[in-house]
Motif scaffolding. Sequence first.
Motif: not given
Length: 282
Positions: A24, A27-28, A205, A242, A263, A267
Motif C-alpha cells: 500500500i 503504491l499510494l 510492490s 490501492s 494518491l 493513503y
Amino acid sequence: MIGFVALWNGHIQVVKASITGSIIGNLLLVFGLAAFVGGLGREKLRFSSANVGATTMMLSLAVVALVMPALFQLSVVRSLEPAGLSIERLSFWTALMLLIVYGGSVVFMFRTHRTLFSSVRFTRPVLTRNAALAALIGAAALTAVAGQFLISHIEPVTRTVGCTELFVGLIIVAVVGNAAEHSAAVMLARKDRMDLAVSITIGSSAQIALFVAPLLVLVSWARPPAMSLVFHPLEIAAVIISVGVVTAASIDGETNWFEGLQLLAVYAILAVFFYFLPGAGH
C-alpha cells in the motif's frame, strides 16, 4: 531483513501487516509523493505504459493470492483465524506458485522481452561491482541490527502510543523499512526520470507480493507456527483499493502533481482508518 527478524521473534501479525503496508505504501504514498514532487513545475510526467501494464498484472495476481486463502478459511472453518494444517499447506503451495511467477517475471523483463523496458535511462555507475556488493552486504547487516532494535520496541510503543500491532506493521514498519526506496523514487521523479521511479514504486510492490511474502511463508516453516497467507479482510480491501487506484492513475503512461496529491490523500485516509481500527488478529 526486518521481516525475517520479526518472524524469528514471533511477531507474525507485524510481519503480515508490514507486507500489506509495504504494498500500500509503495503504491499510494511513494508513487503519489513521486508524482506530486516530480510534477511540480511540469505539465505531466511520462513513463513506459508497458512496464506499468506488466507490473499491475502481477499485482492483480497478488490480490488473488491474498483473497483466496481468506475465502478458503472463511468457507471451510467459518473463521478468519489463520489456524489449521490445511490453511498452512494452502499458503505453502500458493507461496511456491508466486515464487515461480516472480522468477518468470525476471526472465520476461530482462531476457525475452527486455526491449519493452528499454526506455529506462541508465547512467554510468559510480561504484565498481565489488564495491557495490560490499555496500549491499554491509547495508543488509546494518538493516538486520536496526530491525532487531525496531522489533524489540514494538510492544512498548503500542502501549505508550495506544495503537495496535496491525497499525505498527502496516504504517510504521512498512514506511521505515522502505525509507531508502522512498527517497530514491522521489529524487528520481524530481529529475524527470519517472520510468525508474515507477520501477521502484510499483515494481517494489510486485516484488513484495510475489517474492518477499511467499519467501517469508516458506521460511516460517523452519520456526513454527508457520505464517499463513490469511490476512485481515480490511488489509485485503486496502490492497485491492490501492492496486485499482494506481492502475487507473498510471495505465496511460503519464501522471501529474494533482494525481499524486490524490494518491497521497487515499493513503492518509487509509492510515487514519487503521489507526482508529480496534485491535484485531489475523
